[in-house]
Write a protein that holds these residues in place. Structure first.
Motif, short mmCIF file in Angstrom:
data_model
loop_
_atom_site.label_atom_id
_atom_site.label_comp_id
_atom_site.label_asym_id
_atom_site.label_seq_id
_atom_site.Cartn_x
_atom_site.Cartn_y
_atom_site.Cartn_z
N ASP A 53 -4.05 -27.46 -5.43
CA ASP A 53 -3.74 -26.32 -6.31
C ASP A 53 -2.57 -25.48 -5.80
O ASP A 53 -2.28 -25.41 -4.60
CB ASP A 53 -4.97 -25.40 -6.43
N ASP A 120 -2.06 -23.20 -10.91
CA ASP A 120 -3.41 -23.73 -11.15
C ASP A 120 -4.47 -22.64 -11.14
O ASP A 120 -5.50 -22.77 -11.83
CB ASP A 120 -3.77 -24.76 -10.07
N MET A 121 -4.25 -21.59 -10.35
CA MET A 121 -5.27 -20.54 -10.22
C MET A 121 -4.62 -19.19 -9.93
O MET A 121 -3.69 -19.11 -9.14
CB MET A 121 -6.25 -20.90 -9.11
N LYS A 142 -2.15 -16.20 -18.80
CA LYS A 142 -2.51 -17.43 -19.50
C LYS A 142 -1.30 -18.35 -19.60
O LYS A 142 -1.40 -19.57 -19.45
CB LYS A 142 -3.07 -17.11 -20.88
N GLY A 148 -6.25 -25.89 -18.23
CA GLY A 148 -7.39 -26.13 -17.36
C GLY A 148 -7.39 -25.23 -16.13
O GLY A 148 -8.33 -25.28 -15.33
N GLY A 149 -6.34 -24.39 -15.98
CA GLY A 149 -6.25 -23.49 -14.84
C GLY A 149 -7.22 -22.33 -14.94
O GLY A 149 -7.77 -22.04 -16.01
N TYR A 150 -7.44 -21.66 -13.81
CA TYR A 150 -8.45 -20.60 -13.73
C TYR A 150 -7.85 -19.25 -13.36
O TYR A 150 -6.90 -19.17 -12.57
CB TYR A 150 -9.50 -20.95 -12.68
N PHE A 182 -9.18 -16.94 -23.30
CA PHE A 182 -9.77 -17.52 -22.10
C PHE A 182 -11.23 -17.87 -22.37
O PHE A 182 -11.93 -17.19 -23.14
CB PHE A 182 -9.73 -16.52 -20.93
N THR A 185 -16.29 -19.16 -17.70
CA THR A 185 -17.09 -20.27 -17.20
C THR A 185 -18.21 -19.83 -16.26
O THR A 185 -19.25 -20.46 -16.20
CB THR A 185 -16.21 -21.31 -16.47
N GLN A 200 -11.19 -19.68 -17.75
CA GLN A 200 -10.36 -20.89 -17.76
C GLN A 200 -9.46 -20.93 -19.00
O GLN A 200 -9.86 -20.51 -20.09
CB GLN A 200 -11.24 -22.14 -17.72
N LYS A 201 -8.25 -21.43 -18.78
CA LYS A 201 -7.33 -21.71 -19.89
C LYS A 201 -7.67 -23.09 -20.43
O LYS A 201 -7.48 -24.09 -19.74
CB LYS A 201 -5.89 -21.65 -19.40
N VAL A 202 -8.17 -23.15 -21.64
CA VAL A 202 -8.63 -24.42 -22.18
C VAL A 202 -7.71 -24.99 -23.25
O VAL A 202 -7.93 -26.09 -23.75
CB VAL A 202 -10.06 -24.28 -22.75
#
Length: 203
Positions: A53, A120-121, A142, A148-150, A182, A185, A200-202
């Motif tokens: 990450d 990634d985070m 965002k 998929g990042g947090y 967002f 989770t 999480q960014k989905v």
């Protein structure tokens, strides 16, 4: 590799009402009481962190999370703070620990100086409540996150009304996160009055 990025302080809107000067801020950020209440290692053990990450430590301060995070990953830790004195402390710690994957970033808390889909985070500890209008910043967070990042948000749950410092409840923070798109989770109360949201960014 991203170089150190500089933004004009005139572009920054952020205040730290609990710290009137850098010495006071350092004293608070480095206090044994803070570490005893909730250590950086505890947080890093609770979040979905991968070795590959890249991390943005938003409002990095003295590197409370930046330093231990850099020891766990191969990617870069971008330590973002508006205060050059804080970043110098982080740089000195990184040299002492022989860490080469920390990138100090002196920049605006409301205009993130990072490319879209590059992180990634994001770790934001006890800082989001100080932003006057959260939605634009959360949208930028965002944007800089990969799919998929947090975003890891740590904040103090308000107890009644307080004139000393602004606060935002977990319920209000959840609402802000959901409005931006967002997905929440996980939710924790890792210490008394301290809540943590993992979002999480989905898309």
């Amino acid at each position: 590799m991203l170089k150190q990025l500089l933004y004009k302080k005139e572009d920054i809107y952020m205040h730290r009402s609990h710290c009137k000067n850098s010495n006071g801020k350092v004293s608070y950020l480095e206090s044994p009481e803070r570490r005893k209440e909730f250590s950086s290692e505890q947080l890093l053990n609770m979040i979905p962190l991968k070795e590959t990450d890249s991390i943005l430590d938003f409002g990095a301060g003295t590197g409370y999370f930046s330093i231990p995070a850099a020891k766990r990953i191969l990617g870069n830790v971008y330590a973002l703070d508006i205060d050059a004195a804080m970043l110098e402390i982080i740089n000195e710690k990184a040299i002492k620990e022989q860490l080469t994957n920390i990138v100090p970033v002196q920049g605006s808390m409301v205009a993130l100086p990072l490319p879209d889909a590059s992180i990634d985070m994001i770790i934001a500890s006890l800082v989001l409540h100080e932003i006057q209008t959260l939605a634009p910043l959360l949208q930028q967070m965002k944007n800089v996150l990969k799919k998929g990042g947090y975003l890891i948000c740590l904040e103090l749950e308000p107890k009644g009304s307080s004139e000393k410092a602004p606060r935002i409840t977990m319920e209000e923070m959840e609402h802000e996160m959901k409005d931006i798109g967002f997905q929440i989770t996980e939710k924790f109360f890792p210490a008394e009055s301290l809540y943590m949201l993992v979002v999480q960014k989905v898309d």
